[in-house]
Design an enzyme around this catalytic site. Sequence first.
Site, PDB file in Angstrom:
ATOM      1  CB  SER A   1      -0.934  -0.041   1.225  1.00  0.00           C
ATOM      2  OG  SER A   1      -1.834   1.038   1.220  1.00  0.00           O
TER       3      SER A   1
ATOM      4  NE  ARG B   1      -8.084   7.643   1.912  1.00  0.00           N
ATOM      5  CZ  ARG B   1      -7.635   8.651   1.165  1.00  0.00           C
ATOM      6  NH1 ARG B   1      -7.986   8.737  -0.094  1.00  0.00           N
ATOM      7  NH2 ARG B   1      -6.842   9.561   1.668  1.00  0.00           N
TER       8      ARG B   1
ATOM      9  CB  VAL C   1      -4.600   3.576   9.851  1.00  0.00           C
ATOM     10  CG1 VAL C   1      -4.106   3.234  11.231  1.00  0.00           C
ATOM     11  CG2 VAL C   1      -5.348   2.382   9.263  1.00  0.00           C
ATOM     12  CD  GLU C   2      -4.295   3.273   3.998  1.00  0.00           C
ATOM     13  OE1 GLU C   2      -5.224   3.437   3.197  1.00  0.00           O
ATOM     14  OE2 GLU C   2      -3.473   2.350   3.885  1.00  0.00           O
ATOM     15  N   GLY C   3      -6.244   8.153   7.294  1.00  0.00           N
ATOM     16  CA  GLY C   3      -7.253   9.206   7.367  1.00  0.00           C
ATOM     17  C   GLY C   3      -8.350   8.801   8.326  1.00  0.00           C
TER      18      GLY C   3
END
Length: 772
Positions: free
Chosen positions: A163, A331, A453-455
């Site tokens: 990722s 994402r 995570v990731e926003g």
Amino acid sequence: MTIIMMLLVLLAVVLLVGDIRRTLIIKPIFSVFKKVLPPLSKTEREAMEAGDTWWDGDLFSGKPDWQKLLSISKPELSAEEQAFMDNQVKTLLAMLDDYEIVQQQNDLPKPVWEYLGQQGFFSLIIPKQYGGLEFSAIANSAIVSAIASRSLSAAVTVMVPNSLGPGELLMHYGTEEQKQRWLPGLANGTEVPCFALTGPQAGSDAGAIPDTGVVCKGIHNGEEVLGVRLNFAKRYITLAPVATVVGLAFKLSDPDGLIGSDTNPGITCALIPAEHPGIEIGKRHNPLSLAFMNGTVYGNDVFIPIDWIIGGPDYAGRGWRMLVECLSAGRGISLPALASATGHLSARMTGAYSYVRRQFGLPIGQFEGVQEAMARIGGLTYSLEAVRKMTAGALDLGTSPSVVTAIAKYHMTEMGRQVINDAMDIHAGRGIQLGPKNYLGHHYMGIPISITVEGANILTRNLMIFGQGATRCHPYVLKEMEAAANPNPDEGLRQFDQLLSQHVLFATGNVASSLFMGLTGSRFASAPVSGETKRYYQHLSRFSRGLAMCADFSMLVLGGDLKRKEMISARLGDVLSHLYMASAVLKHYEDDGRQQGDLPLVHYAMQRHLNEIGKAFAGLFNNFPNRFVGRIMKLCVFPLGNHFAPASDTIINQVADMLMTPSVVRERLTHLCFVGDNQDDPTGLMEQAFIAMYNIKDIERKLKGAQRSGVLPVKLATDELMRLALENNVISAVEAEQLSQAYALAADAIGVDEFDTERSLAGQQQHTHDAA
């Protein structure tokens, strides 16, 4: 009459003569537009411009082309990817013992680490020319989902290198020298990457990172070279404790202009060996008792050569754009894959448990309260799988739809949270006792990690989905913003003049169409199919029009304040999101060949999405700051009222029964769920108990019939009931043995782990099992 004609001529001159129109009408409007335009920071603009639009653009246009969507090829694995699933992934799953990983070793076993590296699990996205597997996004997603259904800790370990991280950044932006240096090692597992972005003072606001890099000269390998002197502190960095190479994001400054005229280039990314002087891999975090590696990275007065910037010095200051573009793809794969795995596991095991577990002489799945929760699990799992496939499939088309992947990340992790909560509720005590038999506990603990995570999900819903979608997907707004930002005011005015008339026609058409569709119940909207799903296409077309209309009203009335009205923005984003997910459900149904057995799942999912759209619209209308405009929008979208209800009790019963029936429908719904081959694995034990109990349903029917007729007494212990049934020839000896074996399996399957009273929570072996 003459006066009227003169007025009409005057109006025609004003409207049709460009210079006069621009001076008298367009210029004042243009001035107002620039005043109400929401201010964008550099990082916001870069995020806005990163990625592509895809089906979200169609939905925002008010005129989705359904035939275009359905004509897109079904996302499928190649023969090579399927062979990897059937061999390497299957072998890996057999190696994993999640209880041992999390509760005893707090790490993956060494043979697992070695197998992951040797078999290319860290190189799913790396091109073959550098030693990688170069798999598709749909294969990446399927592999991570399958692993996650067995062990979240192992899945996170696999997903991170595939990722957002050094591998992906190098592939897209690295110099050839950097690719040759790092990608082969990343592909075979001899190099383990981490990417250090988040710090104590900068999470979602990455533009505020305090980590610095200053362009200067320094000593490297005994020679003076041009480079960057770094100081940074990072936390929450997955794989940091075992990383051999650190990807780093920092704010670059060039006070002496050594690499260009810009003295503050901004966020930059570099790749640094973990053993480089000054790099300190700090202590490890403990992410909610899961066992993937996560920790801290520090650097104090670290000097690196300038060519360690990813992409070289030409990419100095372009780091945020690079990160956003890569994140918009990653994402849409990793966290949605984890959410789908939660759905697959919860649906399969909860259906089995609900049939095996008995209360008041009945499987608990026959009680309507339990069925309501089971139907949510089944319906949401169908949506999860549909969105997983459609989103990953979009990435394989060569697009990078940032709004779509934000929708997938936010809503799929939230649906995963709902699914695991329902599964835990139904399993009750069986779900909360950790031990080798518990297949839900670690998924339950892992959900907040995916949410964060990731926003963080709050940020994604309230700021990103509509905030980016309104600008990126709208046919005219981004172009109008570009006209407003044009340094040549006359040229910008002419651009705006051309766009405004088109925008006005677009908005007028959406108002008229929304009202017409509302009055006619969408019945005149076109649909690409007939049958039971036709009406869903028509309703989605209606709501697409409504979204386009409400977005224009909101941006016109609120202007820059819309950016701060996060709950208003979030509701508009919810409409767009559920339009997208409902589209995915319909495409998934078509891609699977319109399986009639799946219709209860389709109906549940679609009626839920339509109901959520209705609720989001209602929240928007009822809370719109300008009450008059709110009522106008409501009148256009729901002139006859909002009648979109959740799934009926009949559909709920059908979905619940489906989860408790061995069938191809159940297999198709949960095809990525790991199920052990024998009773030593908790999923294998529950599945075998379920099949055994299901296979004795006709024998149990004989027993109940004999009890109703008075041949056998009621409320007897199982052993005594079987003995009397044999004596009275209600069942045969073979049937009695079948009952005995099924009941023994059921008792073992619903049992929970016990431990010695004097023990540590970790490192204990299973002692005995309670069958209660």
